[in-house]
Write an enzyme that holds these catalytic residues in place. Structure first.
Site, PDB file in Angstrom:
ATOM      1  N   ARG A  73       0.874  -1.091   0.032  1.00  0.00           N
ATOM      2  CA  ARG A  73      -0.023   0.073   0.024  1.00  0.00           C
ATOM      3  C   ARG A  73       0.915   1.429  -0.029  1.00  0.00           C
ATOM      4  O   ARG A  73       2.008   1.267   0.692  1.00  0.00           O
ATOM      5  CB  ARG A  73      -0.899   0.136   1.278  1.00  0.00           C
ATOM      6  CG  ARG A  73      -2.104  -1.023   1.134  1.00  0.00           C
ATOM      7  CD  ARG A  73      -2.970  -0.656   2.050  1.00  0.00           C
ATOM      8  NE  ARG A  73      -2.451  -1.002   3.597  1.00  0.00           N
ATOM      9  CZ  ARG A  73      -2.345  -2.128   3.994  1.00  0.00           C
ATOM     10  NH1 ARG A  73      -2.789  -3.431   3.584  1.00  0.00           N
ATOM     11  NH2 ARG A  73      -1.664  -2.397   5.238  1.00  0.00           N
ATOM     12  N   LYS A 113      -7.980 -18.628   1.264  1.00  0.00           N
ATOM     13  CA  LYS A 113      -9.033 -19.538   1.536  1.00  0.00           C
ATOM     14  C   LYS A 113     -10.337 -18.994   1.122  1.00  0.00           C
ATOM     15  O   LYS A 113     -11.236 -19.900   0.601  1.00  0.00           O
ATOM     16  CB  LYS A 113      -9.109 -20.464   2.843  1.00  0.00           C
ATOM     17  CG  LYS A 113      -9.200 -19.410   3.928  1.00  0.00           C
ATOM     18  CD  LYS A 113      -9.198 -19.812   5.198  1.00  0.00           C
ATOM     19  CE  LYS A 113      -9.164 -19.066   6.213  1.00  0.00           C
ATOM     20  NZ  LYS A 113      -8.160 -17.808   6.136  1.00  0.00           N
ATOM     21  N   GLU A 163      -1.813 -24.530  -1.696  1.00  0.00           N
ATOM     22  CA  GLU A 163      -1.461 -25.486  -0.632  1.00  0.00           C
ATOM     23  C   GLU A 163      -1.734 -24.850   0.479  1.00  0.00           C
ATOM     24  O   GLU A 163      -2.552 -25.421   1.492  1.00  0.00           O
ATOM     25  CB  GLU A 163      -0.248 -26.019  -0.873  1.00  0.00           C
ATOM     26  CG  GLU A 163       0.184 -27.094   0.631  1.00  0.00           C
ATOM     27  CD  GLU A 163      -0.576 -28.192   0.411  1.00  0.00           C
ATOM     28  OE1 GLU A 163      -0.387 -29.135  -0.611  1.00  0.00           O
ATOM     29  OE2 GLU A 163      -1.461 -28.605   1.111  1.00  0.00           O
ATOM     30  N   VAL A 174      -5.435 -24.345   2.958  1.00  0.00           N
ATOM     31  CA  VAL A 174      -5.986 -25.401   4.017  1.00  0.00           C
ATOM     32  C   VAL A 174      -5.124 -25.341   4.863  1.00  0.00           C
ATOM     33  O   VAL A 174      -4.047 -26.027   4.491  1.00  0.00           O
ATOM     34  CB  VAL A 174      -6.716 -26.429   3.273  1.00  0.00           C
ATOM     35  CG1 VAL A 174      -7.279 -27.447   4.369  1.00  0.00           C
ATOM     36  CG2 VAL A 174      -7.990 -25.909   2.416  1.00  0.00           C
ATOM     37  N   LYS A 233     -12.607 -23.799   4.270  1.00  0.00           N
ATOM     38  CA  LYS A 233     -11.715 -25.083   4.288  1.00  0.00           C
ATOM     39  C   LYS A 233     -12.265 -26.240   3.974  1.00  0.00           C
ATOM     40  O   LYS A 233     -11.844 -27.205   2.936  1.00  0.00           O
ATOM     41  CB  LYS A 233     -10.721 -25.051   5.553  1.00  0.00           C
ATOM     42  CG  LYS A 233     -10.028 -23.832   5.786  1.00  0.00           C
ATOM     43  CD  LYS A 233      -9.357 -23.897   7.019  1.00  0.00           C
ATOM     44  CE  LYS A 233      -8.531 -22.466   7.295  1.00  0.00           C
ATOM     45  NZ  LYS A 233      -8.338 -22.071   8.871  1.00  0.00           N
TER      46      LYS A 233
END
Lengths: 424, 424
Positions: free
Chosen positions: B46, B107, B131, B134, B207
């Site tokens: 930012r 997620k 990967e 979760v 998840k």
């Protein structure tokens, strides 16, 4: 484009039959995800075996001539499930030299001759995969090559022998004696009639050799390991460990310190709160410390027909995928480092000692004896009788101190049992 | 032959900085095993952020213009770590459309828009890997695509939210109240100041959506899940569950019955002897039942800077390997089946009910009430006071019976809590 993978299998015992069943159940899914039709078309059996009905059901040609499989130019893959080192080694070598990919579950062989066989596989541009060789159904080896590629393992510990874990669980939970627990394990088919490899830690040692290759890229020989078994473990030690807050487990451990490693197998005191203490009965578990992921554990069945067969077929599926992607045959584990063993003076652990002495030898005398070697006792329990039995846990000491302590104890009594103590 | 992978990263927060550190530590190992030099060369921050010193140390160019990254033709990979759905989704879509492989730990985004983003990745012949989305550091997703390719999963259950597992551990072990446990989790930085997504089960549900895609190939929407949280969980229920032989855990469950699935998240009674009961504090665990491997569990940290970063870099290493092998960009999960949800009448579970009634309502009356719905009670405890509080465990019943029981209870008292009960 090749779209059919034809397989010959060596051995149609329990795992061999399971492998054929697992493939039959998963063939459609494998085809869908790899693009390949995979079939086991030939099986090597002993001349005396009667497998005709099973083979006919699954459309498998039987033979008792190795050449019918390893010299069959239409076969792409050989699955070896006859076990033991010889003649499995020679059979696999021939298959590799004839340009066949090989999948095996044979830990004894891979631990002792894996490096040599991988070289033959490389020379012949084929893959040698053996996921099932360590902790049967637990997907640990391939995971070490993928998800730990970006991590640095500092300690890999495993409960990798189901027979002894079953025995230790019964000794702890039901107060079963060592002999009874062994008899139960044999009755359930976990332990062989000659349980030497299980109870003396040899089986676990083979698996630790393979895990060490994957975790650190280092090729360690069985003779580089310190190996103790659980033979004759006293329920007194099981009970006392529990009072100290631990469970006894047969632990294989491969630790890195700086750029050196030390690998050992032996009964160890595992804190009750540690995840490895939750691995019960015939199950296996592999616990990893690493700089990135920090702590992780893989739990599952260490043996059994279907779990082992599933690992075998997952290797076959990996070969199918590689072929359909047109990848040159990769090796299972590409991680290589020169072996450097940890020097005795840098190899630290806490230890549990069970010592019997004459009745006039006191706890103070034992404490003084160890203090004389500059070793402090963290926990001490004493059983008084016609002889004294002391059970102590030391602070963390190195292997030179350990040797000195053992020598000092030997002068005053009998060292009945020495075990490592895991940190929480 | 391409031998350098240049990466732009979106976000230099805690996980972003960790990702840069993990890559710095593992660059040599990745190069050795994939043949590729991997560098993070640009970062989006930012405008107000001051990351100059850190960026200079790691040779990273800073920008606050997205175009500087997604339109930079010299970049091969974009790592997205800004989180939330928007604008991460648009950023990732742009990167994919510009031919960049993408790695993300997001997620919420993958659970809600993963299918759409995977389509964009396919169209542009690049990979989208996630990967880390979760169970942070647990290598579960890639393992599901490799070692479970030859298996059939029948149930995948997870403790996949560290915040609530920490809270439940404290409530169980220290008798901490819900409010206190939440305050502790917030003080330790596990829970956000607005803990809604954690305590109401939303985070775990995301998840489970992703795990369900990998386990069964089925794309389930959040609205297809039954989601309950642990908000306001009474220590009375924690205590009573314990007396019945269970621990309360927030369990995400995705079960297959015939070719249908049902997915739910909620506090559940886990038998103390079950491996999931051993997952303590902020750790995560995923337990799998399958026809081949049978039972397996994966344990590790569900969050945290370095574990998550390690999973991110393992995805980057996989992309590096694919490029060096010359493989067309594969997708993370190639398993696809049409979604079929289990019908209510086929969806069975045991349930725990906590019910308060007037003081004159008896245990016999409650038993009769349930018997009237043809539901038998397996366990019953009663707290007598100005009102009665009954805590019962039923036999296994389907969702229609469950609805009937709840309606019947509502006429006689208040249903304070209903939870699933896991089989041993």
């Amino acid at each position: 484009m090749k779209d059919h993978l034809r397989i010959g299998i060596l051995g149609l015992g329990v795992v061999g039959s399971g492998t054929i069943q697992v493939l039959a159940a998963q063939r459609a899914k494998i085809k869908e995800q790899t693009g390949m039709n995979v079939s086991i078309v030939k099986a090597l059996i002993r001349p005396a075996e009667d497998k005709k009905q099973f083979a006919d059901e699954h459309g498998i040609e039987l033979t008792s001539e190795l050449a019918d499989i390893v010299e069959d130019a239409t076969l792409d893959v050989v699955i070896e499930l006859i076990g033991k080192v010889h003649p499995a080694k020679e059979f696999i070598a021939q298959a590799l030299k004839n340009g066949k990919h090989v999948v095996t579950a044979n830990k004894d062989l891979i631990a002792q001759h894996g490096v040599e066989l991988v070289e033959i596989a490389k020379e012949n541009n084929v893959s040698l995969f053996y996921e099932a060789s360590v902790a049967g159904g637990i997907p640990i080896l391939r995971t070490l090559t993928t998800n730990y590629l970006a991590d640095e393992i500092t300690n890999i510990r495993g409960i990798v022998n189901g027979t002894t874990n079953y025995m230790l669980t019964k000794m702890l939970e039901n107060g079963t004696s060592y002999e009874e627990a062994l008899a139960q394990a044999q009755a359930l088919g976990f332990a062989e009639s000659d349980p030497t490899n299980d109870v003396d830690g040899i089986d676990a040692a083979y698996k630790m050799v393979i895990l060490t290759q994957f975790a650190y890229g280092m090729d360690v020989a069985l003779s580089d390991l310190e190996i103790q078994g659980i033979r004759g473990l006293s329920d007194k030690d099981v009970l006392q460990a529990q009072k100290f807050g631990y469970e006894i487990k047969l632990i294989g451990e491969s630790v890195k310190a700086d750029e050196t490693i030390s690998v050992s197998v032996g009964p160890a005191l595992v804190p009750k709160t540690h995840p490895l203490a939750s691995i019960k009965n015939e199950f296996n578990g592999v616990f990893i410390n690493s700089t990135g992921i920090d702590q992780s554990m893989f739990y599952g069945p260490g043996a059994g027909s279907l779990p082992t067969a599933t690992s075998v077929i997952s290797d076959v599926a990996a070969i199918a995928k590689n072929i359909s992607l047109g990848i040159d045959a990769p090796q299972f584990n590409e991680y290589r480092r020169p072996l450097q063993l940890t020097a005795p003076e840098a190899n630290y652990a806490k230890y549990y000692f069970a010592v019997t002495t004459s009745a006039d030898f006191t706890a103070d005398a034992l404490t003084a004896l160890l203090a004389n070697e500059k070793v402090q006792i963290n926990e001490l329990a004493q059983e008084i009788g016609e002889t004294n039995r002391f059970m102590v846990i030391t602070e963390s000491i190195n292997r030179l101190q350990l040797a000195a302590v053992e020598a000092a104890i030997a002068k005053q009594g009998t060292l009945e049992r020495r075990m490592r103590v895991m940190e929480a």
